[in-house]
Scaffold this motif. Sequence first.
Motif, PDB file in Angstrom:
ATOM      1  N   HIS A  11       3.155   6.499 -10.453  1.00  0.00           N
ATOM      2  CA  HIS A  11       2.233   6.426  -9.305  1.00  0.00           C
ATOM      3  C   HIS A  11       2.805   7.690  -8.264  1.00  0.00           C
ATOM      4  O   HIS A  11       2.074   7.884  -7.312  1.00  0.00           O
ATOM      5  CB  HIS A  11       1.935   5.301  -8.616  1.00  0.00           C
ATOM      6  CG  HIS A  11       1.309   4.329  -9.374  1.00  0.00           C
ATOM      7  ND1 HIS A  11      -0.135   4.182  -9.410  1.00  0.00           N
ATOM      8  CD2 HIS A  11       1.972   3.302 -10.369  1.00  0.00           C
ATOM      9  CE1 HIS A  11      -0.280   3.395 -10.469  1.00  0.00           C
ATOM     10  NE2 HIS A  11       0.919   2.683 -10.770  1.00  0.00           N
ATOM     11  N   SER A  15      -1.129   5.927  -0.366  1.00  0.00           N
ATOM     12  CA  SER A  15      -1.946   4.879   0.443  1.00  0.00           C
ATOM     13  C   SER A  15      -1.690   3.350   0.121  1.00  0.00           C
ATOM     14  O   SER A  15      -0.791   3.133  -0.774  1.00  0.00           O
ATOM     15  CB  SER A  15      -3.559   5.187   0.458  1.00  0.00           C
ATOM     16  OG  SER A  15      -3.642   4.760  -0.818  1.00  0.00           O
ATOM     17  N   PHE A  16      -2.011   2.413   0.839  1.00  0.00           N
ATOM     18  CA  PHE A  16      -1.772   0.979   0.633  1.00  0.00           C
ATOM     19  C   PHE A  16      -2.673   0.777  -0.867  1.00  0.00           C
ATOM     20  O   PHE A  16      -2.266  -0.127  -1.665  1.00  0.00           O
ATOM     21  CB  PHE A  16      -2.463   0.215   1.667  1.00  0.00           C
ATOM     22  CG  PHE A  16      -1.334  -0.089   2.603  1.00  0.00           C
ATOM     23  CD1 PHE A  16      -0.188  -0.755   2.493  1.00  0.00           C
ATOM     24  CD2 PHE A  16      -1.657   0.222   4.268  1.00  0.00           C
ATOM     25  CE1 PHE A  16       0.647  -1.118   3.547  1.00  0.00           C
ATOM     26  CE2 PHE A  16      -0.713   0.225   5.252  1.00  0.00           C
ATOM     27  CZ  PHE A  16       0.457  -0.477   4.867  1.00  0.00           C
ATOM     28  N   GLU A  17      -3.722   1.457  -1.019  1.00  0.00           N
ATOM     29  CA  GLU A  17      -4.238   1.079  -2.469  1.00  0.00           C
ATOM     30  C   GLU A  17      -3.527   1.618  -3.704  1.00  0.00           C
ATOM     31  O   GLU A  17      -3.547   0.905  -4.496  1.00  0.00           O
ATOM     32  CB  GLU A  17      -5.760   2.059  -2.483  1.00  0.00           C
ATOM     33  CG  GLU A  17      -6.674   1.348  -1.329  1.00  0.00           C
ATOM     34  CD  GLU A  17      -6.190   1.723  -0.029  1.00  0.00           C
ATOM     35  OE1 GLU A  17      -5.600   2.752   0.448  1.00  0.00           O
ATOM     36  OE2 GLU A  17      -6.940   0.983   0.978  1.00  0.00           O
ATOM     37  N   VAL A  18      -3.024   2.773  -3.439  1.00  0.00           N
ATOM     38  CA  VAL A  18      -1.889   3.425  -4.353  1.00  0.00           C
ATOM     39  C   VAL A  18      -0.815   2.199  -4.511  1.00  0.00           C
ATOM     40  O   VAL A  18      -0.193   1.910  -5.497  1.00  0.00           O
ATOM     41  CB  VAL A  18      -1.072   4.724  -4.182  1.00  0.00           C
ATOM     42  CG1 VAL A  18      -0.189   5.030  -5.277  1.00  0.00           C
ATOM     43  CG2 VAL A  18      -2.538   5.738  -4.125  1.00  0.00           C
ATOM     44  N   GLU A  75      -0.804  -1.074  -3.918  1.00  0.00           N
ATOM     45  CA  GLU A  75      -1.452  -2.003  -4.811  1.00  0.00           C
ATOM     46  C   GLU A  75      -1.249  -1.797  -6.216  1.00  0.00           C
ATOM     47  O   GLU A  75      -0.728  -2.881  -6.968  1.00  0.00           O
ATOM     48  CB  GLU A  75      -2.787  -2.367  -4.179  1.00  0.00           C
ATOM     49  CG  GLU A  75      -3.314  -3.429  -4.526  1.00  0.00           C
ATOM     50  CD  GLU A  75      -4.545  -3.892  -4.045  1.00  0.00           C
ATOM     51  OE1 GLU A  75      -5.224  -4.830  -4.546  1.00  0.00           O
ATOM     52  OE2 GLU A  75      -4.954  -3.150  -3.245  1.00  0.00           O
ATOM     53  N   HIS A  76      -1.569  -0.648  -6.632  1.00  0.00           N
ATOM     54  CA  HIS A  76      -1.803  -0.317  -8.155  1.00  0.00           C
ATOM     55  C   HIS A  76      -0.191  -0.440  -8.631  1.00  0.00           C
ATOM     56  O   HIS A  76       0.065  -1.120  -9.827  1.00  0.00           O
ATOM     57  CB  HIS A  76      -2.276   0.912  -8.377  1.00  0.00           C
ATOM     58  CG  HIS A  76      -3.745   0.965  -8.141  1.00  0.00           C
ATOM     59  ND1 HIS A  76      -4.465  -0.085  -8.308  1.00  0.00           N
ATOM     60  CD2 HIS A  76      -4.279   1.736  -7.357  1.00  0.00           C
ATOM     61  CE1 HIS A  76      -5.902  -0.096  -7.943  1.00  0.00           C
ATOM     62  NE2 HIS A  76      -5.912   1.443  -7.339  1.00  0.00           N
ATOM     63  N   LYS A 127       3.934  -3.385   1.091  1.00  0.00           N
ATOM     64  CA  LYS A 127       2.775  -4.134   0.131  1.00  0.00           C
ATOM     65  C   LYS A 127       3.488  -5.389  -0.454  1.00  0.00           C
ATOM     66  O   LYS A 127       4.561  -5.212  -1.158  1.00  0.00           O
ATOM     67  CB  LYS A 127       2.368  -3.302  -0.715  1.00  0.00           C
ATOM     68  CG  LYS A 127       1.014  -4.078  -1.490  1.00  0.00           C
ATOM     69  CD  LYS A 127      -0.130  -4.038  -0.602  1.00  0.00           C
ATOM     70  CE  LYS A 127      -1.439  -4.865  -1.421  1.00  0.00           C
ATOM     71  NZ  LYS A 127      -1.103  -5.984  -1.791  1.00  0.00           N
ATOM     72  N   LYS A 140      -0.518  -6.341   3.685  1.00  0.00           N
ATOM     73  CA  LYS A 140      -0.342  -4.831   3.978  1.00  0.00           C
ATOM     74  C   LYS A 140       0.290  -4.717   5.378  1.00  0.00           C
ATOM     75  O   LYS A 140      -0.031  -5.131   6.211  1.00  0.00           O
ATOM     76  CB  LYS A 140      -1.619  -3.912   3.971  1.00  0.00           C
ATOM     77  CG  LYS A 140      -2.137  -3.963   2.403  1.00  0.00           C
ATOM     78  CD  LYS A 140      -3.319  -3.264   2.624  1.00  0.00           C
ATOM     79  CE  LYS A 140      -4.495  -3.560   3.245  1.00  0.00           C
ATOM     80  NZ  LYS A 140      -5.804  -2.720   3.176  1.00  0.00           N
ATOM     81  N   LEU A 150     -10.806  -3.100   6.435  1.00  0.00           N
ATOM     82  CA  LEU A 150     -11.022  -1.910   5.326  1.00  0.00           C
ATOM     83  C   LEU A 150     -11.085  -0.618   6.150  1.00  0.00           C
ATOM     84  O   LEU A 150     -10.522   0.353   5.230  1.00  0.00           O
ATOM     85  CB  LEU A 150     -12.541  -2.326   4.752  1.00  0.00           C
ATOM     86  CG  LEU A 150     -12.712  -3.368   3.871  1.00  0.00           C
ATOM     87  CD1 LEU A 150     -13.928  -3.576   3.373  1.00  0.00           C
ATOM     88  CD2 LEU A 150     -11.630  -3.503   2.744  1.00  0.00           C
ATOM     89  N   ARG A 206      -9.122   2.162   7.664  1.00  0.00           N
ATOM     90  CA  ARG A 206      -7.642   2.539   7.700  1.00  0.00           C
ATOM     91  C   ARG A 206      -7.054   2.602   8.968  1.00  0.00           C
ATOM     92  O   ARG A 206      -7.600   3.174   9.960  1.00  0.00           O
ATOM     93  CB  ARG A 206      -7.496   4.099   7.078  1.00  0.00           C
ATOM     94  CG  ARG A 206      -6.106   4.394   6.948  1.00  0.00           C
ATOM     95  CD  ARG A 206      -5.945   5.650   6.145  1.00  0.00           C
ATOM     96  NE  ARG A 206      -6.175   5.433   4.631  1.00  0.00           N
ATOM     97  CZ  ARG A 206      -5.725   6.482   3.721  1.00  0.00           C
ATOM     98  NH1 ARG A 206      -5.746   7.678   4.218  1.00  0.00           N
ATOM     99  NH2 ARG A 206      -6.260   6.332   2.520  1.00  0.00           N
TER     100      ARG A 206
END
Length: 366
Positions: free
Chosen positions: A147, A153-156, A158-159, A204, A213, A261, A263
Amino acid sequence: MNIQSSKADTPMTKEDALEALEKLRAWAKAASPTEIAELDPAVARLIPGQEVSNYPDLKRSYPDDFVADEAYKATLPDLQNGPTSLIKGAKKQIQHVGISNFRLPITYRTREGGDVTLETSVTGTVSLEEDKKGINMSRIMRSFYKHAEKTFSFEVLEHALADYKADLGSFDARIQMRFRYPMKIPSLRSGLEGYQYYDLAMEKVETGGQPLKIMHLDYVYSSTCPCSLELSEHARQARGQLATPHSQRSVARISVVTKSLQRLWFEDLIEMARRAVPTETQVMVKREDEQAFAELNAANPIFVEDAARLFCRELQQDERIGDFRVIASHQESLHSHDAVSILTEGDTFVSGSIDPKLFTTLFHVG
């Protein structure tokens, strides 16, 4: 040397092996060095005194052309994934095990819509169950690198976290990314601008299936002692004596759980800190700026308790922020010690113990 058993077709027992070993060692007492040297090295090392002397003559040049194919890699030992019998010490779950401070360039999105690439220090850990010997540390890095080319971002995060939880077969996992984030800050009166660098971290965490987060900020400011200010003014008025109040470089470490949600940008958290305590240390300064800064400090004298509560009030007003912690350290110019405070809201950061080195980490390095 030949040792033959009358029971050639019968599997050997432990007693048979010990008998053979005794015969080997008895033979070795009368054997010549040449005869011993001709033995298979694995056999020769069973003879007392020959554990090293009969070590095989190994190749000493690096094999550039060697290829580790899948079949070869399958033969490599892997102690970290060994049996439970290899565990040393108490067979207990470990909450955090992993790697710290592996560095790489990471791209972040700015609030204004641009990107900035910053050297980032990454810490990655997972939990380790009580019946597992260890983890393959490099898998954390390999999972993260999948990644690393993305804008983070926090979404990345998370993945990336999900990937290395799967790779390592762990229930809980954590990633923390530390970096210095630049913002161009204007001077107070001269119109000059300069870059202020903020120590920031994204974290995270997933524990027991519950995700968190967290954002961390070190905010550096000047704190003028209210008591010292009043005493200085008293000396001026009562005795015509010139006196100056003491102030010092101070650091607040602000840690917040983001719950919305919508940011929370790095710039947003920095601006909250600046609104709470406006006496941020300056970058570009001319004489008029230095005078303005003295006036700003006189208008905002604070004890360390005041600082913690001022930051708290500002954080409470933002609906994107859940639990938080404020750690403040005023690094005294009057005393040989520092003034410190810790304020928490919610359960996330509550702790009955303080890291003995906690406050020594709040020194700002320019």
